[in-house]
Design a protein around this motif. Structure first.
Motif, PDB file in Angstrom:
ATOM      1  N   GLY A 150      -4.186 -31.596 -48.708  1.00 16.36           N
ATOM      2  CA  GLY A 150      -3.458 -32.671 -47.858  1.00 16.36           C
ATOM      3  C   GLY A 150      -3.067 -31.539 -46.391  1.00 16.36           C
ATOM      4  N   ASN A 151      -2.934 -30.507 -46.546  1.00 13.89           N
ATOM      5  CA  ASN A 151      -2.754 -29.726 -45.457  1.00 13.89           C
ATOM      6  C   ASN A 151      -4.067 -29.500 -44.724  1.00 13.89           C
ATOM      7  OD1 ASN A 151      -1.177 -27.493 -43.709  1.00 13.89           O
ATOM      8  ND2 ASN A 151      -2.565 -26.228 -44.723  1.00 13.89           N
ATOM      9  N   ASP A 152      -4.958 -28.805 -45.354  1.00 10.30           N
ATOM     10  CA  ASP A 152      -6.091 -28.378 -44.907  1.00 10.30           C
ATOM     11  C   ASP A 152      -7.064 -29.555 -44.350  1.00 10.30           C
ATOM     12  OD1 ASP A 152      -5.786 -26.004 -45.590  1.00 10.30           O
ATOM     13  OD2 ASP A 152      -6.864 -25.751 -47.495  1.00 10.30           O
ATOM     14  N   ALA A 153      -7.189 -30.852 -44.922  1.00  6.84           N
ATOM     15  CA  ALA A 153      -7.984 -31.803 -44.754  1.00  6.84           C
ATOM     16  C   ALA A 153      -7.323 -32.989 -43.865  1.00  6.84           C
ATOM     17  CB  ALA A 153      -8.679 -32.471 -45.824  1.00  6.84           C
ATOM     18  N   ARG A 173     -11.821 -26.577 -38.269  1.00  6.72           N
ATOM     19  CA  ARG A 173     -12.491 -27.181 -39.542  1.00  6.72           C
ATOM     20  C   ARG A 173     -13.494 -26.272 -39.915  1.00  6.72           C
ATOM     21  NH1 ARG A 173     -11.770 -28.639 -43.855  1.00  6.72           N
ATOM     22  NH2 ARG A 173     -11.903 -30.500 -45.078  1.00  6.72           N
ATOM     23  N   LEU A 174     -14.310 -25.654 -38.949  1.00  7.08           N
ATOM     24  CA  LEU A 174     -15.413 -24.844 -39.107  1.00  7.08           C
ATOM     25  C   LEU A 174     -14.555 -23.452 -39.635  1.00  7.08           C
ATOM     26  CD1 LEU A 174     -17.655 -25.056 -36.048  1.00  7.08           C
ATOM     27  CD2 LEU A 174     -17.942 -26.305 -38.471  1.00  7.08           C
ATOM     28  N   VAL A 175     -13.710 -23.079 -39.130  1.00  9.53           N
ATOM     29  CA  VAL A 175     -13.218 -21.856 -39.925  1.00  9.53           C
ATOM     30  C   VAL A 175     -12.713 -21.974 -41.153  1.00  9.53           C
ATOM     31  CG1 VAL A 175     -11.153 -20.091 -39.492  1.00  9.53           C
ATOM     32  CG2 VAL A 175     -12.472 -20.711 -37.562  1.00  9.53           C
ATOM     33  N   ASN A 176     -11.973 -23.072 -41.538  1.00  8.03           N
ATOM     34  CA  ASN A 176     -11.529 -23.500 -42.734  1.00  8.03           C
ATOM     35  C   ASN A 176     -12.510 -23.529 -43.617  1.00  8.03           C
ATOM     36  OD1 ASN A 176     -10.316 -26.056 -44.545  1.00  8.03           O
ATOM     37  ND2 ASN A 176      -9.216 -24.589 -44.397  1.00  8.03           N
ATOM     38  N   THR A 177     -13.801 -24.072 -43.219  1.00 14.51           N
ATOM     39  CA  THR A 177     -15.014 -24.117 -44.382  1.00 14.51           C
ATOM     40  C   THR A 177     -15.614 -22.751 -44.652  1.00 14.51           C
ATOM     41  OG1 THR A 177     -15.494 -26.399 -43.288  1.00 14.51           O
ATOM     42  CG2 THR A 177     -17.369 -25.100 -44.455  1.00 14.51           C
ATOM     43  N   LEU A 178     -15.701 -21.886 -43.519  1.00 12.49           N
ATOM     44  CA  LEU A 178     -16.248 -20.589 -43.964  1.00 12.49           C
ATOM     45  C   LEU A 178     -15.246 -19.834 -44.862  1.00 12.49           C
ATOM     46  CD1 LEU A 178     -17.325 -19.311 -40.475  1.00 12.49           C
ATOM     47  CD2 LEU A 178     -18.755 -20.065 -42.389  1.00 12.49           C
ATOM     48  N   ASP A 179     -13.850 -19.942 -44.757  1.00 16.95           N
ATOM     49  CA  ASP A 179     -12.872 -19.492 -45.461  1.00 16.95           C
ATOM     50  C   ASP A 179     -13.428 -20.021 -47.016  1.00 16.95           C
ATOM     51  OD1 ASP A 179     -10.502 -18.019 -46.354  1.00 16.95           O
ATOM     52  OD2 ASP A 179      -9.718 -20.018 -46.855  1.00 16.95           O
ATOM     53  N   ALA A 180     -13.599 -21.187 -47.141  1.00 16.14           N
ATOM     54  CA  ALA A 180     -14.005 -21.767 -48.489  1.00 16.14           C
ATOM     55  C   ALA A 180     -15.082 -21.187 -48.891  1.00 16.14           C
ATOM     56  CB  ALA A 180     -13.866 -23.285 -48.598  1.00 16.14           C
ATOM     57  N   MET A 181     -16.062 -20.785 -48.133  1.00 23.76           N
ATOM     58  CA  MET A 181     -17.345 -20.097 -48.679  1.00 23.76           C
ATOM     59  C   MET A 181     -17.227 -18.952 -48.606  1.00 23.76           C
ATOM     60  SD  MET A 181     -19.792 -22.589 -46.183  1.00 23.76           S
ATOM     61  CE  MET A 181     -21.364 -21.746 -46.987  1.00 23.76           C
ATOM     62  N   TRP A 182     -16.680 -17.972 -47.911  1.00 22.63           N
ATOM     63  CA  TRP A 182     -16.748 -16.585 -47.897  1.00 22.63           C
ATOM     64  C   TRP A 182     -15.294 -15.802 -48.285  1.00 22.63           C
ATOM     65  CZ3 TRP A 182     -19.151 -16.097 -42.224  1.00 22.63           C
ATOM     66  CH2 TRP A 182     -20.300 -16.721 -42.407  1.00 22.63           C
ATOM     67  N   GLY A 183     -14.421 -16.679 -48.176  1.00 18.30           N
ATOM     68  CA  GLY A 183     -12.979 -15.692 -48.444  1.00 18.30           C
ATOM     69  C   GLY A 183     -12.718 -15.392 -49.933  1.00 18.30           C
ATOM     70  N   TYR A 184     -13.578 -15.031 -50.487  1.00 16.94           N
ATOM     71  CA  TYR A 184     -13.412 -14.514 -51.803  1.00 16.94           C
ATOM     72  C   TYR A 184     -13.154 -13.025 -52.061  1.00 16.94           C
ATOM     73  CZ  TYR A 184     -14.850 -19.207 -53.125  1.00 16.94           C
ATOM     74  OH  TYR A 184     -14.847 -20.478 -53.226  1.00 16.94           O
TER      75      TYR A 184
END
Length: 313
Positions: A150-153, A173-184
């Motif tokens: 609810g916060n992110d989207a 939104r692009l940075v948030n998407t990259l975090d979901a892909m690379w932020g591990y």
């Protein structure tokens, strides 16, 4: 970046488009961006450090916001065109309807006692293992997803649209998407994804706290603020902690507990208060999300009123 009197119409149009149309079923722009980001990562992440990650992030993220900024500046004398551009980009960045639909798809089978179907559906929205979840674990995972996403989207996208119009909301939104892909914090991504994770934390810091406050105001305010104060620091995410602790407190529900990620058990700290989350808590989280959205829109309307009436702040 937008005239103050156009902020509310811009947000309303973006939210209504999300409500009416939802996310595209085909040719979703973030899916395309994800493929581009994956292609760049597969070719540039050769065991390099943070610098390669920073450069790859800039290469992936900057072109579209720069183009939108150019368009916005080209329309400097036409604020309604700027507002329409921002509303369209806000719609593309929002995922409110999709989030509610996914949560309801878990709640409905839970209410009728179909745990297998609920496990399958919750597996579409969380990264944890779901095959052996019981009803409580399915409910907790779903409520956590509603509150955090609810916060992110939703609310963070609204915030950045208010602050910077089309370029800012798409950049977020692009940075948030990259975090979901690379932020591990894995061997492959720990250094390469550092920039995406840190930038997402930075862009999400203030929106997350505004979201937590709106959850508190839309629910059990005293309990939500207490849980936020006492529990958020123990959470791994600097932004997810306040959001989920305040949201769980607002619902008088308890989240956290043992979670299985990639075959490994992780003990999440307690979040919220009262009974463990159940199917009813999923319904409550959806209502909390909607009430919080109304609060945001009312706040923007009140901020805009003096300008709409020809006065000054």
């Amino acid at each position: 970046m937008l005239p103050i009197e156009l902020l509310l119409p811009t947000l309303l149009l973006g939210v209504l488009l999300d409500r009416w149309l939802g996310e595209p079923r085909r040719w979703h722009w973030l899916v395309g961006f994800g493929r581009l980001a994956g292609w760049l990562e597969s070719r540039l992440n050769r065991g390099g450090g943070r610098l390669i990650g920073v450069l790859t992030l800039l290469l992936a993220v900057l072109p579209l916001p720069v183009l939108l900024l150019w368009l916005h500046l080209q329309w400097a004398g036409q604020p309604w065109l700027q507002a329409l551009l921002a509303a369209g980009c806000l719609y593309l960045a929002l995922g409110g309807r999709s989030l509610v639909e996914h949560a309801e798809a878990v709640a409905v089978p839970l209410h009728r006692g179909d745990l297998a179907a609920a496990r399958k559906r919750v597996g579409w929205i969380v990264s944890r293992e779901t095959a052996s979840m019981d009803e409580r674990q399915v409910s907790i995972a779903t409520v956590e997803s509603v509150l955090e996403n609810g916060n992110d989207a939703l609310f963070a996208a609204l915030f950045w649209c208010l602050i910077g119009g089309a370029p800012a909301v798409i950049l977020f939104r692009l940075v948030n998407t990259l975090d979901a892909m690379w932020g591990y914090k894995t061997e492959r991504y720990h250094r390469f994804g550092w920039a995406a994770a840190r930038l997402d934390d930075l862009l999400g810091w203030l929106p997350a706290r505004l979201t937590a406050l709106s959850y508190a105001l839309a629910g059990d305010t005293r309990t939500a603020l207490r849980c936020w104060r006492d529990q958020a620091a123990a959470c791994a995410s600097p932004n997810g902690g306040p959001v989920m602790c305040a949201g769980a407190g607002a619902l008088n529900a308890q989240l956290g507990g043992t979670v299985i990620y990639h075959g490994k058990a992780v003990e999440k700290p307690p979040m919220g208060s009262g009974r463990w989350a159940d199917g009813a808590a999923i319904d409550g989280a959806i209502r909390l999300l909607r009430r919080s959205l109304v609060l945001w829109l009312v706040a923007v309307a009140l901020f805009s009123l003096p300008w709409l009436s020809g006065g000054t702040l």
